[in-house]
Design a protein around this motif. Structure first.
Motif, PDB file in Angstrom:
ATOM      1  N   LEU A 184       3.936  -7.516   3.545  1.00  0.00           N
ATOM      2  CA  LEU A 184       3.836  -8.161   2.076  1.00  0.00           C
ATOM      3  C   LEU A 184       4.378  -9.402   1.917  1.00  0.00           C
ATOM      4  O   LEU A 184       5.673  -9.760   2.083  1.00  0.00           O
ATOM      5  CB  LEU A 184       4.252  -7.209   0.992  1.00  0.00           C
ATOM      6  N   ALA A 185       3.775 -10.609   1.851  1.00  0.00           N
ATOM      7  CA  ALA A 185       4.206 -11.896   1.530  1.00  0.00           C
ATOM      8  C   ALA A 185       4.054 -12.687   0.372  1.00  0.00           C
ATOM      9  O   ALA A 185       3.038 -12.205  -0.264  1.00  0.00           O
ATOM     10  CB  ALA A 185       3.608 -12.796   2.947  1.00  0.00           C
ATOM     11  N   ASP A 219       1.803 -17.797  11.847  1.00  0.00           N
ATOM     12  CA  ASP A 219       3.200 -17.693  11.128  1.00  0.00           C
ATOM     13  C   ASP A 219       3.503 -16.154  10.467  1.00  0.00           C
ATOM     14  O   ASP A 219       2.409 -15.389  10.525  1.00  0.00           O
ATOM     15  CB  ASP A 219       3.077 -18.319   9.764  1.00  0.00           C
ATOM     16  N   ARG A 220       4.634 -15.755  10.367  1.00  0.00           N
ATOM     17  CA  ARG A 220       5.081 -14.645   9.855  1.00  0.00           C
ATOM     18  C   ARG A 220       4.415 -14.264   8.761  1.00  0.00           C
ATOM     19  O   ARG A 220       4.427 -14.863   7.728  1.00  0.00           O
ATOM     20  CB  ARG A 220       6.677 -14.412   9.967  1.00  0.00           C
ATOM     21  N   GLY A 221       3.794 -12.958   8.534  1.00  0.00           N
ATOM     22  CA  GLY A 221       3.239 -12.618   7.309  1.00  0.00           C
ATOM     23  C   GLY A 221       1.652 -13.181   6.914  1.00  0.00           C
ATOM     24  O   GLY A 221       1.295 -12.817   6.106  1.00  0.00           O
ATOM     25  N   PHE A 281       8.370  -7.148   6.074  1.00  0.00           N
ATOM     26  CA  PHE A 281       7.599  -6.239   6.841  1.00  0.00           C
ATOM     27  C   PHE A 281       7.892  -4.982   6.847  1.00  0.00           C
ATOM     28  O   PHE A 281       9.296  -4.478   6.435  1.00  0.00           O
ATOM     29  CB  PHE A 281       8.013  -6.693   8.592  1.00  0.00           C
ATOM     30  N   ARG A 282       7.108  -3.912   7.213  1.00  0.00           N
ATOM     31  CA  ARG A 282       7.260  -2.610   6.690  1.00  0.00           C
ATOM     32  C   ARG A 282       8.587  -2.008   7.399  1.00  0.00           C
ATOM     33  O   ARG A 282       8.741  -2.050   8.619  1.00  0.00           O
ATOM     34  CB  ARG A 282       5.898  -1.731   7.213  1.00  0.00           C
ATOM     35  N   ASP A 333       0.599  -1.183   0.007  1.00  0.00           N
ATOM     36  CA  ASP A 333       0.186  -0.063  -0.385  1.00  0.00           C
ATOM     37  C   ASP A 333       0.744   1.277   0.068  1.00  0.00           C
ATOM     38  O   ASP A 333       0.431   2.357  -0.731  1.00  0.00           O
ATOM     39  CB  ASP A 333      -0.916   0.120   1.355  1.00  0.00           C
ATOM     40  N   ASP A 334       2.065   1.163   0.690  1.00  0.00           N
ATOM     41  CA  ASP A 334       2.960   2.334   0.766  1.00  0.00           C
ATOM     42  C   ASP A 334       3.998   2.359  -0.190  1.00  0.00           C
ATOM     43  O   ASP A 334       4.612   3.303  -0.353  1.00  0.00           O
ATOM     44  CB  ASP A 334       3.536   2.513   2.003  1.00  0.00           C
ATOM     45  N   GLY A 335       3.862   1.207  -1.212  1.00  0.00           N
ATOM     46  CA  GLY A 335       4.928   1.282  -2.326  1.00  0.00           C
ATOM     47  C   GLY A 335       6.465   0.725  -1.724  1.00  0.00           C
ATOM     48  O   GLY A 335       7.244   0.795  -2.516  1.00  0.00           O
ATOM     49  N   ALA A 336       6.624   0.626  -0.565  1.00  0.00           N
ATOM     50  CA  ALA A 336       7.892   0.407  -0.026  1.00  0.00           C
ATOM     51  C   ALA A 336       8.356  -1.078   0.011  1.00  0.00           C
ATOM     52  O   ALA A 336       9.349  -1.260  -0.326  1.00  0.00           O
ATOM     53  CB  ALA A 336       7.881   0.582   1.423  1.00  0.00           C
ATOM     54  N   SER A 337       7.379  -2.129  -0.506  1.00  0.00           N
ATOM     55  CA  SER A 337       7.683  -3.498  -0.603  1.00  0.00           C
ATOM     56  C   SER A 337       7.223  -3.667  -1.888  1.00  0.00           C
ATOM     57  O   SER A 337       6.008  -3.410  -2.325  1.00  0.00           O
ATOM     58  CB  SER A 337       6.943  -4.465   0.515  1.00  0.00           C
ATOM     59  N   VAL A 338       7.870  -4.393  -2.850  1.00  0.00           N
ATOM     60  CA  VAL A 338       7.663  -4.566  -4.278  1.00  0.00           C
ATOM     61  C   VAL A 338       8.044  -6.336  -4.646  1.00  0.00           C
ATOM     62  O   VAL A 338       9.027  -6.625  -4.021  1.00  0.00           O
ATOM     63  CB  VAL A 338       8.408  -3.723  -5.098  1.00  0.00           C
ATOM     64  N   ALA A 339       7.194  -6.872  -5.145  1.00  0.00           N
ATOM     65  CA  ALA A 339       7.345  -8.181  -5.675  1.00  0.00           C
ATOM     66  C   ALA A 339       7.437  -7.880  -7.232  1.00  0.00           C
ATOM     67  O   ALA A 339       6.401  -7.551  -8.019  1.00  0.00           O
ATOM     68  CB  ALA A 339       6.131  -9.310  -5.260  1.00  0.00           C
TER      69      ALA A 339
END
Length: 556
Positions: free
Chosen positions: A415-416, A480-482, A444-445, A393-399
């Motif tokens: 983001l998983a 679980d994480r994520g 994680f953020r 949502d904040d664009g900080a994590s990208v796949a």
């Protein structure tokens, strides 16, 4: 001796009439070839190039030039497509294009977005062009002045009905005597050879043609930042029937000036054409085939089950199968709902229930989606070398994926990614991890992604139940994480250690519903009684119901 001319009368006028359309026509050909060259590079070098930030910058600027030509053509022919759109995603795109320069400012740059900004009516491309120019000018002013702040704000206008974008900088400023001239073609505060005096004039004309306005904030403007040397304001129309008023003294110049400003576009295109040097050697036939397939494509809601809605300026409205989604369109699925999106000709995205997804970018080089919350399952078979990108949502994590089948889950703080075939690169906080088939990873953020690990056959779910009392039932546990956790339908924040806790209003004989899911599509559901229990029994492992999301099964 005076040289006679054989040019027919009125031919100069005819040349001027052809100048604008002629430039657009001639620029489209090298831009299309440049786009094709980038796609060929991507096809040959793959993720080693296409996952780089500089690659995104290059392809993004090519896309912007193509969109700018479209906008100029629409302005000249009067055929601009106007409609409703959300303001914040467009502003974020403009900022992303200048990220390399803005990052050098560190905490001297800020983006501020109010929580109640209304939607706008007009041209998202005109806004993108305007904000891009304003940010670029602010950067130039700050650099020329030896330092200072820049702030971009997205907010509700004082009348309450319109959206505003304000760009303030602490740069060299504008002399009082020159304030009335800043939108005049040829005027610039930049050093000789650094500015053309076209950017603000073009931006204002584009916005006015779409019902908006661009103005310099007055010194007495109560919303103006007191520290700003210069603050410019973009006003956007609330609807087709409510354009921004333009004072007669500020009426737009005649169209002839607009044609002249196209020279600025030509200069931009010439600068971008330097990327053509990356083009690998190919036969004319191969190049023609790539050029022919270089269209950006579209997103179509192929199927829909249950409540599917699209965000409009007035709120959420139902959307049905067969409708097309444009850039910056946002959809959400309700409880038990699911949808399938066709992205171009060969890629499919299955949208699970309780999910919100935005189409961020559709170009010949990249298809970008923003997953604000929930889960999607992607089958990306690119037509050429187009990259599919899913961002948080904040664009900080990208796949990012070139060709893969994978799923992505946005659970609020993380983001998983879980990959079925191919390889997906998960990037966050300046680091990345490649997630290959049969593995998953989470970011994680504010933190680098975890190392990838095999996808587990089942989910962890441990729940601690506290006694009901004082009208409150507290449900706490570990997953679980994520993973995503919903308690009584409410999305609950999960910490980096997988722990969560939520307080609910208690009811008689209450059994709280706890539902979790992970990126791979595993789901767990349990009814938790809110009743007194012994302290030594406050944590228990539950047998849970495992299974894949209905949307994921249908997608496979």
């Amino acid at each position: 001796m005076k040289r006679s001319s054989s040019r027919p009368p009125g031919s100069d006028t005819g040349d001027r009439e052809l100048l604008g359309p002629g430039l657009i026509h001639e620029l489209r050909q090298p831009l299309t070839a440049l786009d094709a060259a980038l796609r060929l590079v991507a096809r040959e070098l793959g993720p080693s190039v296409t996952t780089l930030d500089v690659w995104s910058m290059a392809t993004g600027q090519v896309a912007r030039l193509q969109e700018t030509l479209d906008t100029f053509q629409q302005l000249m022919t009067g055929g601009a497509e106007l409609g409703a759109f959300l303001v914040e995603p467009v502003v974020r795109r403009a900022i992303a294009a200048a990220r390399a320069r803005l990052d050098l400012l560190g905490d001297r740059f800020a983006l501020v977005v109010d929580g109640d900004v209304p939607g706008a009516h007009g041209s998202a491309q005109a806004l993108l062009h305007a904000v891009s120019n304003l940010v670029s000018n602010a950067l130039d002013a700050v650099e020329q002045g030896g330092g200072g702040r820049i702030e971009v704000r997205v907010l509700r206008a004082p009348d309450g009905a319109r959206a505003q974008v304000r760009v303030a900088d602490e740069g060299i400023g504008i002399l009082t005597a020159d304030r009335e001239r800043i939108f005049t073609v040829g005027y610039t505060t930049k050093a000789r050879g650094k500015g053309s005096g076209l950017g603000l004039a073009i931006a204002r004309r584009m916005l006015r043609a779409a019902g908006g306005e661009l103005r310099l904030a007055a010194e007495a403007d109560p919303a103006r930042r007191p520290w700003a040397s210069t603050e410019l304001v973009v006003e956007l129309a609330a609807s087709a029937a409510q354009p921004v008023p333009v004072a007669p003294a500020m009426a737009a110049p005649r169209r002839r000036g607009l044609r002249v400003t196209l020279v600025g576009v030509a200069l931009l295109a010439a600068a971008a054409a330097g990327w053509a040097g990356l083009r690998p050697s190919r036969t004319a036939g191969e190049a023609a085939a790539v050029i022919a397939s270089a269209e950006a494509g579209e997103v179509v809601l192929e199927s829909a089950t249950g409540a599917i809605e699209r965000l409009r300026p007035g709120g959420w409205e139902p959307v049905v199968a067969g409708e097309r989604l444009r850039e910056d369109d946002t959809i959400r699925t309700g409880a038990g709902a699911a949808a399938t999106l066709a992205v171009g000709d060969r890629s499919r995205v299955a949208v699970s229930d309780a999910t919100q997804l935005t189409v961020r970018e559709l170009t010949a080089a990249v298809q970008r989606l923003r997953l604000s919350r929930g889960r999607i399952s992607v089958d990306h078979q690119p037509d050429g070398a187009r990259v599919l990108v899913v961002e948080s949502d904040d664009g900080a994590s990208v796949a990012r994926a070139n060709e893969a089948r994978f799923s992505v889950l946005a659970s609020g703080r993380s983001l998983a990614v879980a990959t079925e075939t191919g390889v997906v690169r998960l990037q966050a906080a300046g680091a990345s991890v490649d997630v290959s088939a049969g593995r998953q990873a989470v970011a994680f953020r504010g933190a680098a992604p975890d190392p990838s690990r095999p996808i587990p056959p089942a989910l962890l779910l441990k729940i601690a139940r506290t006694a009901r009392g004082e009208g409150v039932c507290t449900v706490s546990g570990v997953v679980d994480r994520g993973a995503e956790v919903r308690v009584e339908g409410r999305l609950v924040e999960v910490g980096g250690d997988g722990r969560f806790s939520v307080r609910l209003p208690a009811r008689a004989a209450m059994r709280a519903s706890v539902v979790i899911r992970d990126a791979a599509g595993h789901g767990a559901e349990r009814q938790v009684p809110c009743a007194p229990i012994a302290p030594e029994q406050d944590v228990s492992d539950f047998a849970v119901r495992w299974g894949q999301d209905a949307s994921a099964r249908g997608h496979r």
